[in-house]
Design a protein around this motif. Structure first.
Motif, PDB file in Angstrom:
ATOM      1  N   UNK A  40       0.833  -1.205   0.000  1.00  0.00           N
ATOM      2  CA  UNK A  40       0.000   0.000   0.000  1.00  0.00           C
ATOM      3  C   UNK A  40       0.869   1.257   0.000  1.00  0.00           C
ATOM      4  N   UNK A  41       1.915   1.275   0.817  1.00  0.00           N
ATOM      5  CA  UNK A  41       2.766   2.466   0.869  1.00  0.00           C
ATOM      6  C   UNK A  41       3.553   2.629  -0.429  1.00  0.00           C
ATOM      7  N   UNK A  42       3.999   1.526  -1.032  1.00  0.00           N
ATOM      8  CA  UNK A  42       4.704   1.622  -2.312  1.00  0.00           C
ATOM      9  C   UNK A  42       3.789   2.163  -3.398  1.00  0.00           C
ATOM     10  N   UNK A  43       2.534   1.742  -3.370  1.00  0.00           N
ATOM     11  CA  UNK A  43       1.573   2.237  -4.352  1.00  0.00           C
ATOM     12  C   UNK A  43       1.411   3.749  -4.219  1.00  0.00           C
ATOM     13  N   UNK A  44       1.314   4.233  -2.989  1.00  0.00           N
ATOM     14  CA  UNK A  44       1.215   5.674  -2.758  1.00  0.00           C
ATOM     15  C   UNK A  44       2.453   6.411  -3.232  1.00  0.00           C
ATOM     16  N   UNK A  45       3.622   5.850  -2.959  1.00  0.00           N
ATOM     17  CA  UNK A  45       4.853   6.485  -3.422  1.00  0.00           C
ATOM     18  C   UNK A  45       4.921   6.473  -4.948  1.00  0.00           C
ATOM     19  N   UNK A  46       4.479   5.401  -5.562  1.00  0.00           N
ATOM     20  CA  UNK A  46       4.425   5.334  -7.023  1.00  0.00           C
ATOM     21  C   UNK A  46       3.511   6.429  -7.568  1.00  0.00           C
ATOM     22  N   UNK A  47       2.354   6.628  -6.928  1.00  0.00           N
ATOM     23  CA  UNK A  47       1.447   7.700  -7.333  1.00  0.00           C
ATOM     24  C   UNK A  47       2.103   9.065  -7.201  1.00  0.00           C
ATOM     25  N   UNK A  48       2.874   9.255  -6.151  1.00  0.00           N
ATOM     26  CA  UNK A  48       3.569  10.526  -5.955  1.00  0.00           C
ATOM     27  C   UNK A  48       4.627  10.740  -7.030  1.00  0.00           C
ATOM     28  N   UNK A  49       5.429   9.720  -7.284  1.00  0.00           N
ATOM     29  CA  UNK A  49       6.526   9.836  -8.246  1.00  0.00           C
ATOM     30  C   UNK A  49       6.010  10.079  -9.660  1.00  0.00           C
ATOM     31  N   UNK A  63      -3.307   5.660   4.950  1.00  0.00           N
ATOM     32  CA  UNK A  63      -2.177   4.766   4.659  1.00  0.00           C
ATOM     33  C   UNK A  63      -0.894   5.336   5.252  1.00  0.00           C
ATOM     34  N   UNK A  64      -0.706   6.638   5.169  1.00  0.00           N
ATOM     35  CA  UNK A  64       0.484   7.279   5.731  1.00  0.00           C
ATOM     36  C   UNK A  64       0.589   7.017   7.231  1.00  0.00           C
ATOM     37  N   UNK A  65      -0.482   7.291   7.963  1.00  0.00           N
ATOM     38  CA  UNK A  65      -0.457   7.129   9.428  1.00  0.00           C
ATOM     39  C   UNK A  65      -0.333   5.654   9.806  1.00  0.00           C
ATOM     40  N   UNK A  66      -1.160   4.812   9.196  1.00  0.00           N
ATOM     41  CA  UNK A  66      -1.128   3.380   9.511  1.00  0.00           C
ATOM     42  C   UNK A  66       0.240   2.795   9.150  1.00  0.00           C
ATOM     43  N   UNK A  67       0.789   3.206   8.025  1.00  0.00           N
ATOM     44  CA  UNK A  67       2.086   2.695   7.601  1.00  0.00           C
ATOM     45  C   UNK A  67       3.191   3.034   8.579  1.00  0.00           C
ATOM     46  N   UNK A  68       3.242   4.276   9.024  1.00  0.00           N
ATOM     47  CA  UNK A  68       4.276   4.675   9.988  1.00  0.00           C
ATOM     48  C   UNK A  68       4.120   3.904  11.289  1.00  0.00           C
ATOM     49  N   UNK A  69       2.907   3.857  11.801  1.00  0.00           N
ATOM     50  CA  UNK A  69       2.670   3.153  13.068  1.00  0.00           C
ATOM     51  C   UNK A  69       3.048   1.680  12.917  1.00  0.00           C
ATOM     52  N   UNK A  70       2.592   1.047  11.831  1.00  0.00           N
ATOM     53  CA  UNK A  70       2.889  -0.367  11.638  1.00  0.00           C
ATOM     54  C   UNK A  70       4.398  -0.602  11.513  1.00  0.00           C
ATOM     55  N   UNK A  71       5.080   0.185  10.697  1.00  0.00           N
ATOM     56  CA  UNK A  71       6.516  -0.040  10.504  1.00  0.00           C
ATOM     57  C   UNK A  71       7.291   0.137  11.807  1.00  0.00           C
ATOM     58  N   UNK A  72       6.950   1.130  12.587  1.00  0.00           N
ATOM     59  CA  UNK A  72       7.637   1.306  13.870  1.00  0.00           C
ATOM     60  C   UNK A  72       7.362   0.136  14.813  1.00  0.00           C
ATOM     61  N   UNK A  73       6.097  -0.256  14.919  1.00  0.00           N
ATOM     62  CA  UNK A  73       5.763  -1.405  15.771  1.00  0.00           C
ATOM     63  C   UNK A  73       6.453  -2.673  15.282  1.00  0.00           C
ATOM     64  N   UNK A  74       6.418  -2.884  13.976  1.00  0.00           N
ATOM     65  CA  UNK A  74       6.993  -4.101  13.413  1.00  0.00           C
ATOM     66  C   UNK A  74       8.499  -4.161  13.641  1.00  0.00           C
ATOM     67  N   UNK A  75       9.198  -3.087  13.330  1.00  0.00           N
ATOM     68  CA  UNK A  75      10.658  -3.089  13.452  1.00  0.00           C
ATOM     69  C   UNK A  75      11.093  -3.164  14.910  1.00  0.00           C
ATOM     70  N   UNK A  76      10.413  -2.436  15.786  1.00  0.00           N
ATOM     71  CA  UNK A  76      10.851  -2.371  17.179  1.00  0.00           C
ATOM     72  C   UNK A  76      10.393  -3.576  17.990  1.00  0.00           C
ATOM     73  N   UNK A  77       9.143  -4.009  17.816  1.00  0.00           N
ATOM     74  CA  UNK A  77       8.591  -5.020  18.711  1.00  0.00           C
ATOM     75  C   UNK A  77       8.323  -6.388  18.080  1.00  0.00           C
ATOM     76  N   UNK A  78       7.892  -6.436  16.840  1.00  0.00           N
ATOM     77  CA  UNK A  78       7.390  -7.690  16.276  1.00  0.00           C
ATOM     78  C   UNK A  78       8.476  -8.493  15.573  1.00  0.00           C
ATOM     79  N   UNK A  79       9.266  -7.849  14.722  1.00  0.00           N
ATOM     80  CA  UNK A  79      10.258  -8.561  13.920  1.00  0.00           C
ATOM     81  C   UNK A  79      11.361  -9.118  14.817  1.00  0.00           C
ATOM     82  N   UNK A  80      11.480 -10.428  14.816  1.00  0.00           N
ATOM     83  CA  UNK A  80      12.495 -11.091  15.629  1.00  0.00           C
ATOM     84  C   UNK A  80      13.544 -11.780  14.760  1.00  0.00           C
TER      85      UNK A  80
END
Length: 117
Positions: A40-49, A63-80
């Motif tokens: 979803x975020x890549x699609x938005x960036x593609x639309x911007x570019x 998508x912007x807000x959900x993407x940031x929140x998800x990526x921070x949660x995923x990188x910091x807490x979920x991804x092992x």
């Protein structure tokens, strides 16, 4: 020139994800959600570019807000998946991974922000 750099950046972000998808490495629910959010975020960036309007602006704000929140949660807490590096503590490896991930995603969210707002 800047369009070429943006498209190269999209390729750098997308190539590993597509490789993971083809190799079947998205096994957990969290990894599958991460792939969907990334698409979803890549699609938005593609639309911007490309300056193509893809859906309503409100969608990209969400998508912007959900993407940031998800990526921070995923990188910091979920991804092992951090691999041990000889001579470095687990905390050092995790901190390095978080910092590197944030630096790699800054252009993505900059473009998505510009596209949404």
């Amino acid at each position: 020139m800047s369009d070429l750099l943006w498209i190269t950046y999209l390729g750098i972000l997308g190539a590993p994800a597509i490789g993971f998808l083809l190799k079947g490495k998205y096994k957990t629910i969290a990894m599958k959600v991460d792939f969907i959010v990334s698409c979803m975020t890549w699609t938005g960036l593609f639309g911007y570019v490309t300056s193509i309007s893809i859906g309503p602006t409100l969608l990209w704000k969400i998508v912007f807000v959900v993407g940031i929140v998800w990526d921070l949660l995923f990188v910091i807490y979920i991804d092992q998946s951090d691999e041990a590096i000889e001579g470095l503590s687990e905390k050092t490896v995790k901190a390095t991974t978080v910092v590197f991930s944030i630096l790699m995603l800054l252009p993505l969210y900059y473009g998505l922000f510009r596209y949404a707002y």
